[in-house]
Design a protein around this motif. Structure first.
Motif, mmCIF file in Angstrom:
data_model
loop_
_atom_site.group_PDB
_atom_site.id
_atom_site.type_symbol
_atom_site.label_atom_id
_atom_site.label_comp_id
_atom_site.label_asym_id
_atom_site.label_seq_id
_atom_site.Cartn_x
_atom_site.Cartn_y
_atom_site.Cartn_z
ATOM 1 N N LYS A 58 -1.376 14.615 10.721
ATOM 2 C CA LYS A 58 -2.046 13.519 11.421
ATOM 3 C C LYS A 58 -1.300 12.214 11.195
ATOM 4 C CE LYS A 58 -5.902 15.744 12.460
ATOM 5 N NZ LYS A 58 -6.470 15.787 13.801
ATOM 6 N N CYS A 59 -1.489 11.307 12.149
ATOM 7 C CA CYS A 59 -1.098 9.926 11.895
ATOM 8 C C CYS A 59 -2.312 9.242 11.296
ATOM 9 C CB CYS A 59 -0.688 9.207 13.165
ATOM 10 S SG CYS A 59 -0.481 7.434 12.894
ATOM 11 N N ALA A 60 -2.113 8.545 10.190
ATOM 12 C CA ALA A 60 -3.265 7.980 9.494
ATOM 13 C C ALA A 60 -3.287 6.460 9.511
ATOM 14 C CB ALA A 60 -3.304 8.482 8.058
ATOM 15 N N GLU A 61 -2.552 5.847 10.409
ATOM 16 C CA GLU A 61 -2.613 4.393 10.450
ATOM 17 C C GLU A 61 -2.805 3.980 11.897
ATOM 18 O OE1 GLU A 61 -2.130 2.095 7.677
ATOM 19 O OE2 GLU A 61 -3.010 0.829 9.233
ATOM 20 N N ARG A 112 -9.674 7.673 9.665
ATOM 21 C CA ARG A 112 -10.548 6.657 10.238
ATOM 22 C C ARG A 112 -9.878 6.061 11.471
ATOM 23 N NH1 ARG A 112 -9.703 1.532 6.107
ATOM 24 N NH2 ARG A 112 -10.970 0.448 7.662
ATOM 25 N N ARG A 113 -10.604 5.237 12.164
ATOM 26 C CA ARG A 113 -10.097 4.530 13.335
ATOM 27 C C ARG A 113 -9.593 5.463 14.423
ATOM 28 N NH1 ARG A 113 -6.790 -0.146 10.039
ATOM 29 N NH2 ARG A 113 -8.525 -1.556 9.772
ATOM 30 N N ASP A 127 -5.516 8.624 -4.047
ATOM 31 C CA ASP A 127 -5.787 7.776 -2.882
ATOM 32 C C ASP A 127 -4.839 8.098 -1.730
ATOM 33 O OD1 ASP A 127 -7.180 5.426 -1.663
ATOM 34 O OD2 ASP A 127 -5.129 4.679 -1.600
ATOM 35 N N TYR A 128 -3.685 8.720 -2.037
ATOM 36 C CA TYR A 128 -2.821 9.139 -0.933
ATOM 37 C C TYR A 128 -3.605 10.060 0.003
ATOM 38 C CZ TYR A 128 0.848 7.647 -4.221
ATOM 39 O OH TYR A 128 1.614 6.948 -5.103
ATOM 40 N N GLN A 129 -4.572 10.765 -0.544
ATOM 41 C CA GLN A 129 -5.432 11.593 0.297
ATOM 42 C C GLN A 129 -6.577 10.798 0.924
ATOM 43 O OE1 GLN A 129 -4.712 14.336 1.469
ATOM 44 N NE2 GLN A 129 -4.247 15.973 0.029
ATOM 45 N N TYR A 130 -7.209 9.918 0.131
ATOM 46 C CA TYR A 130 -8.387 9.211 0.665
ATOM 47 C C TYR A 130 -8.011 8.158 1.687
ATOM 48 C CZ TYR A 130 -10.176 10.757 -3.927
ATOM 49 O OH TYR A 130 -10.511 11.468 -5.036
ATOM 50 N N HIS A 131 -6.890 7.508 1.442
ATOM 51 C CA HIS A 131 -6.583 6.307 2.207
ATOM 52 C C HIS A 131 -6.646 6.549 3.705
ATOM 53 C CE1 HIS A 131 -4.853 2.500 3.257
ATOM 54 N NE2 HIS A 131 -3.917 3.108 3.958
ATOM 55 N N ASP A 132 -7.209 5.556 4.404
ATOM 56 C CA ASP A 132 -7.323 5.634 5.860
ATOM 57 C C ASP A 132 -8.018 6.901 6.340
ATOM 58 O OD1 ASP A 132 -6.628 3.257 6.948
ATOM 59 O OD2 ASP A 132 -4.495 3.671 7.054
ATOM 60 N N SER A 133 -8.870 7.452 5.506
ATOM 61 C CA SER A 133 -9.696 8.553 5.972
ATOM 62 C C SER A 133 -11.149 8.085 5.914
ATOM 63 C CB SER A 133 -9.529 9.773 5.064
ATOM 64 O OG SER A 133 -10.276 9.585 3.883
#
Ligand code: HEA
Ligand code: HEA
Ligand SMILES: [Cu+2]
Lengths: 360, 209, 111, 622
Positions: free
Chosen positions: A221-224, D445-446, D371-377
């Motif tokens: 996935k792209c995550a940003e 997220r987003r 957090d590499y896993q949590y971030h932006d999730s």
């Protein structure tokens, strides 16, 4: 009080229900089903921290429930005035020191794992030809809604589908050619941002057991947040055993200029050469500089598992994409870059593209 | 609490007029707080400048060591440092309830400040001709933002002090305007403090390379 | 409000005393100004004579700048006077935030 | 003075509020404006949840979703939560320290109007070609690519309202330092005042970083600068740092006053002195201090390297300690107390487990490697809604019920209040608890939508259902407000009966000069002390005398309005519109002339003479 307990019960039932329904998520996508050394390390950290946090929550909850059950105002004690306690040093020391200890337990592995996951020293060791000595390096380049994977030491470029050997550390150089994105394969390891101003390095390992469970395919996935189609900026990871991987690299290297088979496909090739080739290369060893590679490489397009990273890989969807990419991926950069295609042209191009395969 | 409209003589003038009323004390403290915030503001600009120093698209663009000239910076520094002293003189006379002298020293301060600004404008103009523009590189943007923000503060300070001088020219000192003069002078010193870092970090270190 | 009204019985004497004190303070100010100019001169001189290594010059002129700023703050801006405890606290807090910012921008901004 | 305005009719009331410099009225203005923006932000949240309820939904399009998402975050943080906090600070802090007024009444009003016009400007984007769509963090690489004016609305709107916030912060700092009543030492200040003080300090040091960041972005987008243009040597990480140097302290700007409100409520309704007062003060200051050293925990995946990541990880964890101190002090405030479960107290009680759950996931985020896993999730989305909704919003709702009588002189209906509470609480946990797992199952997220068969359907549906519970709760609150104001049953000084601090010693709402005579403060919880000695009011610290009050002024509105106009000029200037520059100048002109008017026209305020008090009644007592 009963109402409160009732509410908690309700919530936990809901939560457990939801969890039971979905287990730990899909094994090709979930961080809770780690399929590689990095994800496993991170999973261990999650478990450790969760245990500590649950401990904290239990302590707080026990005191909490006792207090609100025990010290309620009732008709009987309506007018009583409790003793105005200022504080209690012993207690205050206890609840300062215990959290510090708990945090130490957490901090030590945190620091140690952070350094371990950042260790990319093998990719720095080059032989005299400038090739990496004995590590597989992949350059990941993120672009508005598509991914490019370049194997610099092998001279291969692919897009959208990343091919990796199992049970071996793979080292990544990641960067972006437009806005910031983030490279994430949840089941295999945490994400790393692809920045426009510099490269990031990290490593992942894909284990064969985990791969088997998911038929050798993980979701990436792209995550940003990167624009309207951020949600669609998916890619797939195909895992191969080391031997298969060697075979694959060989095949890719040997991949000649594809020969279109059949009249329709030939026609498609013409259209391709007229309209598409300016952006899309159809050989795996695209020698153009990065800047010129403005669209996904299609050399092994026929072998892909998804159209545009998201749609089921079939002719109907390919036609749909070619006809109006905007409908599929809003804001993508292919829209408007070529003339409208009529039905026949669509058929031809589809036939041609679907034939771009490795010889089996 | 003394009244703000009271007429004063040398005798009755309090020894710390800038803090003699509640309003004055509030203004004094509030302004210091504001300066605390300004410190972070300039800190961020300095940080940005340092991160982008000499970051240019290609080698045709001039770098810090090609641009800065010692004479100009030195002259500007002397002007601004001196203006700090003259504003101290102004406050000295304010405390002694000597309105005329205070105005005179403020005028000198303003003139020095204006000369400084003049030099700065000359300098910017010169750089632009050498191809170091606000829009030509990240380095240019960062340079003009930091030095320009400071220049903007100087300009604002000048206008502030001038308008205080004009507004109060007829009525002389009282406890309503004394804190205003004092706070304006604090602002002026702060501008000087920022400049000390600018000439050191931007110019001198830039020349060293 | 200890400074609101002259507290000696004889206002004239009080006035003279204050005048003298102000004048004395002004002398300090001039001295510190002279020192500041001196420090500035050294800084420019060190850069002007190109013999010194970069690793010496940069920290050295930074040090001079810091000393000079302390003069400004404590003498010109009267931060040494009493009643400036809160301003000091807030100025130095701001300065710390600014410093951390600068530190990160020169270390971890470029990947 | 509300009676004064009522007599003169509606127009006069409006004018009164437009020109007021009275902190209590400014508090009401903040409450109304912040409440309005909360509804807007909440509506946007509901749209988000509708869109995500099922996979492949097309309730909104991809671009529109990003606009809604960005505006939801931005509106909630800058235009709802912070102003609502300012509402209670204005309503309570001057009263709690026994002051007649704030230090800078004019600036106080200016701060409000700047915030208001900034917020209106930001929301104008909806009608003028599209709202900002790069997330509330507006990372530079994406904002430089944006082709609509949305991001420009974000830049200019936040810049204007940010100045307002900064002014408000300075005002409260000076008020608390300089305006305390005789005997009100620092260590006797109520905890809400303390946390307002620390929050104001955080505003003072955090907002300038945002100001600079916004300036850089504005220069790049509107004036051709190259800070973030990589090809010209720029660097987008600079924005990330500047944003989070502001952004992390910002979340403590939000939560500390929430802690303050709860501290008041726990003590009041446990009928007990706050346990460990001095360690509470210490913890508040320490959280504020540590808050400035941890911002890079939002940037673990950026590539800062293991050393920086490790340092920031450990620094972040440290914040658990002072926060834990607070949690346990609250529990032990209730311990041995005589707890009355009023609506505000229900919120306070529910806050403890909710916030702890959010706080501990914060610590989990701080484990850099994980957090590499949590971030932006969605795990992060769950974390911050647990602390923000479970902390800040619960506090704002609690504060609304708790301070309503002091602000308006009426008590909100308790039954409706409790219904709101339960619906909101259940909805909140339903919405956000499941999101932890969505995040762990790999949901970023987003995302404006998601494909089926990734294991996320059930979770998202549950989450969306929960959001509607919150929506219904908010509607019931609105009904409650309307009903209460229509019935208009007036209450006395101390409607909760257990008030401890000074605000409960004077009428509800207080007269515009607050205290006829400044009270003498003899210890922590001064009103409680007097009550325990059988008195019903404070001992005065001064004889009855004339009271000096500031004049009302319309200039704050014009100053802010000028900037509002100028912002349109700046924004359309890049399009080469002929009218843009003139509009910019006219706007700046309005602002500068108003400022000049303010500075050359002496404003000495007016006096209420002590004779006028003699025949005034003393107001009802509870
Ligand atoms: C009110 C707002 C608020 C508050 C109070 C907090 C509190 C905390 N936050 Fe949170 N946070 C946000 C709002 C907030 N946060 C927002 C909005 C974001 C996302 C922004 C975005 O990306 O859009 C975010 C994101 C965020 C991240 C980045 C995640 C990512 O993007 O990858 C991290 C990482 O460390 C973090 C950590 C913490 C920590 C450690 C605390 C601590 O302060 C919590 C401390 C509290 C406790 C720990 C509980 C009580 C303590 C005890 C009972 C004692 C015992 C406890 C232990 C021993 C553990 N937060
Ligand atoms: C103070 C801060 C705050 C608050 C209170 C909330 C409250 C809520 N938030 Fe939000 N949220 C953020 C701050 C906040 N949020 C931020 C900073 C982000 C990140 C943005 C980004 O990524 O850039 C975010 C992102 C965010 C997401 C992630 C979106 C994504 O990543 O794609 C979601 C999804 O569920 C969500 C949901 C909610 C919900 C359901 C509420 C509910 O609690 C809301 C409850 C309120 C209501 C339901 C109001 C009801 C109103 C009415 C009923 C209207 C009546 C109308 C009239 C009378 C006119 N929020
Ligand atoms: Cu944070």
């Amino acid at each position: 009080m009963r109402k409160r307990l009732h509410k908690w019960r309700l919530i936990s039932i809901f939560a457990i229900l939801a969890l039971a329904l979905s287990g730990c998520g899909e094994p090709f996508l979930s961080t809770l089903t780690p399929a590689g050394e990095v994800a496993k390390k991170q999973y261990d950290l999650m478990i450790l921290s969760t245990v500590i946090m649950v401990l904290v929550i239990i302590v707080v909850t026990v005191i909490f429930i006792y207090v609100i059950a025990r010290f309620r105002r009732t008709k009987k004690n309506e007018n009583s005035i409790p003793r105005q306690v200022e504080g209690n040093h012993k207690l205050e020391i206890i609840w300062t020191v215990i959290p510090i200890l708990l945090l130490l337990v957490l901090a030590v592995p945190t620091v140690s794992y952070t350094f371990q996951l950042a260790d990319v020293s093998p990719m720095k060791q080059k032989d005299k030809d400038g090739k990496t000595k004995d590590a597989l390096v992949v350059n990941v380049r993120a672009n508005l809604y598509w991914w490019e994977f370049e194997y610099p030491d092998l001279g291969i470029i692919t897009s959208q589908d990343l091919f990796v050997p199992t049970d071996k550390k793979v080292y990544f150089n990641v960067k972006s050619s437009d806005v910031k994105h983030s490279f994430w394969i949840p089941a295999v390891g945490g994400k790393t941002d692809t920045n426009p101003e510099g490269e990031n390095q990290f490593w992942l390992e894909f284990d064969s057991k985990g791969s088997e469970k998911v038929q050798n395919q993980f979701y990436g996935k792209c995550a940003e947040l990167c624009g309207p189609s951020h949600a669609y900026m998916d890619f797939k990871v195909q895992t191969l055993s080391q031997d298969d991987f060697n075979q694959w690299t060989q095949d890719m290297k040997n991949l000649k200029k594809p020969a279109a088979v059949g009249d329709l496909a030939k026609e498609g090739e013409e259209i391709y050469n007229k309209s598409c080739i300016g952006c899309h290369a159809n050989t795996a060893n695209d020698a153009r500089p990065e800047k010129a590679r403005t669209a996904p490489n299609l050399a092994n397009f026929g072998d892909r598992t998804r159209i545009a990273g998201i749609l089921e890989h079939n002719e109907e969807n390919l036609r749909k994409w070619l006809q109006d990419p905007e409908k599929v991926k809003p804001g993508n950069l292919m829209t408007g870059k070529y003339q409208k295609l009529d039905d026949h042209e669509l058929d031809a191009l589809t036939a041609y593209l679907m034939g771009l395969k490795l010889e089996q | 609490m003394a009244s703000v409209q009271e007429k004063f003589t040398e005798m009755t003038w309090p020894s710390s007029p800038e803090k003699a009323t509640l309003e004055a004390k509030n203004k004094f403290l509030g302004f210091w707080f504001f300066l605390g915030g300004e410190t972070v503001l300039f800190g961020s600009l300095f940080a940005t400048y340092l991160a982008l120093k000499d970051k240019v698209p290609d080698s045709s663009h001039p770098l810090a060591k090609d641009l800065y000239s010692m004479d100009l910076t030195f002259a500007a520094t002397m002007l601004l440092l001196t203006s700090s002293l003259t504003s101290v003189y102004a406050m000295y006379h304010m405390k002694n309830f000597n309105f005329q002298r205070m105005q005179a020293w403020l005028l000198i301060t303003v003139l020095l400040g204006a000369a400084f600004l003049g030099l700065e404008i000359y300098e910017f103009n010169h750089y632009v001709h050498e191809g170091h523009k606000f829009t030509s590189s990240a380095f240019g943007s960062a340079f003009y933002s930091l030095v320009g923000f400071h220049g903007g503060h100087v300009a604002f300070g000048l206008l502030w002090i001038l308008s205080l001088m004009v507004r109060n020219a007829k009525r002389g000192l009282d406890l309503y305007n004394a804190p205003k003069f004092y706070v304006a002078s604090l602002y002026w010193h702060f501008i000087d403090v920022v400049w000390v870092f600018i000439f050191t970090v931007v110019y001198l270190m830039g020349m060293v390379g | 409000m200890e400074n609101l009204r002259p507290n000696s019985a004889n206002p004239k004497a009080d006035l003279n005393y204050r005048r003298k004190k102000n004048a004395e303070e002004m002398r300090y100010q001039v001295v510190s100004f002279a020192l500041m100019i001196f420090l500035t001169l050294i800084a420019f001189a060190v850069v002007h004579f190109e013999g010194f290594s970069h690793w010496f010059v940069a920290p050295f002129i930074m040090l001079l700048a810091v000393v000079q700023v302390i003069f400004q703050l404590y003498y010109f801006m009267h931060m040494s006077h009493k009643g400036h405890e809160t301003p000091q606290l807030f100025l130095f807090s701001g300065l710390s935030v600014a410093l951390i910012t600068v530190l990160t921008f020169v270390t971890i901004t470029w990947i | 003075m509300s009676t004064y305005a009522h007599k003169k009719g509606f127009g006069a009331t409006i004018w009164d509020y437009l020109t007021t410099v009275d902190h209590k009225k400014i508090g009401i203005l903040y409450l109304m404006a912040g409440g309005f923006f909360f509804l807007v932000g909440g509506l946007e949240a509901l749209f988000i949840r509708v869109q995500l309820a099922v996979p492949n939904n097309d309730f909104v399009s991809a671009g529109l979703y990003n606009e809604i998402l960005t505006m939801h975050g931005t509106t909630m943080i800058f235009l709802a939560a912070m102003p609502l906090i300012f509402a209670f600070m204005n309503a309570a802090v001057p009263l709690q320290i026994g002051a007649r007024d704030v230090a800078f009444p004019f600036l106080n009003s200016l701060g409000f109007w700047l915030f208001f016009f900034g917020g209106v400007f930001l929301n104008c984007s909806w009608f003028l070609g599209g709202a900002p769509d790069a997330g509330w963090t507006s990372y530079a690489s994406l904002t430089m690519e944006a082709h609509t004016h949305g991001v420009d609305f974000y830049i200019l709107g936040l810049q204007i309202s940010g100045i307002g916030t900064l002014i408000g912060g300075i005002n409260f700092l000076v008020t608390i330092v300089n305006m305390r009543a005789p005997g009100m030492t620092y260590m006797r200040m109520p905890l809400f005042t303390w946390s307002s003080f620390v929050t104001s300090a955080l505003i003072l040091f955090a907002f300038p970083a945002l100001t600079v960041g916004l300036f850089l972005l504005m220069f790049d987008r509107l004036f051709g600068a190259n800070f973030f243009d990589v090809a010209a040597g720029g660097n987008t990480i600079i924005w990330e740092h500047l944003f989070w140097i502001f952004g992390h302290p910002e979340v403590y700007i939000l939560i500390l006053p929430a802690f303050g409100i709860f501290s008041e409520i726990f003590a009041t309704f446990s009928r007990k002195r706050l346990f460990g007062y001095s360690s509470m003060v210490f913890a508040t200051v320490l959280i504020g201090f540590l808050g400035f050293m941890v911002w890079a925990h939002h940037m673990f995946t950026v590539g800062m390297g293991p050393i920086a990541n490790a340092i920031f990880a450990v620094a972040t964890m440290a914040i658990a300690v002072p926060t834990g101190i607070k949690i346990f002090n609250w529990l032990f405030t209730m311990w041995g107390g005589n707890i009355k479960f009023t609506t505000p107290m229900l919120y306070a009680v529910a806050f403890i487990p909710s916030f702890v759950a959010g706080g501990v996931t914060g610590i989990m985020n701080a484990v850099a490697a994980a957090d590499y896993q949590y971030h932006d999730s969605y795990f992060v989305v769950a974390h911050f809604h647990y602390v923000i909704v479970g902390g800040v919003v619960l506090a704002l709702l609690a504060g609304t019920h708790y301070y309503w009588p002091k602000m308006f002189g009426t008590l909100l209906n308790e039954t409706l209040g409790k219904i709101t509470f339960w619906l909101f609480l259940i909805g909140f946990h339903l919405t956000f608890f499941i999101q932890h797992f969505l995040g762990l199952m790999g949901m970023p997220r987003r995302v404006f939508t998601y494909l089926p068969n990734q294991g996320w359907e059930t979770g998202n549906l549950i989450s969306s259902i929960g959001a509607f519970f919150m929506g219904i709760a908010v509607i019931i609150l609105l009904i409650n407000v309307v009903m209460t104001q229509v019935k208009n049953v007036r209450v006395g000084n101390d409607p909760w009966g257990d008030g401890r601090s000074l605000e409960w010693a004077i009428p509800s709402p207080p007269p515009f000069y607050n205290f006829k005579q400044l009270p003498l403060v003899r210890g922590l919880d001064p009103f409680w002390i007097e009550k325990m000695e059988g008195k019903t009011e404070m001992t005065p610290a001064e004889p009855l005398g004339d009271i000096h009050m500031p004049n009302p002024s319309f200039l704050p509105v014009t100053i802010s309005f000028g900037l509002f106009v100028a912002a349109f000029g700046a924004l359309y200037h890049v399009d080469g519109k002929d009218w843009a520059l003139p509009v910019l100048f006219v706007g700046m002109g309005i602002t500068l002339i108003s400022m000049l008017l303010r500075s050359v026209k002496d404003d000495h305020g007016f006096h209420i003479h002590k004779e006028d008090f003699e025949n005034e009644d003393k107001g009802g007592r509870a």
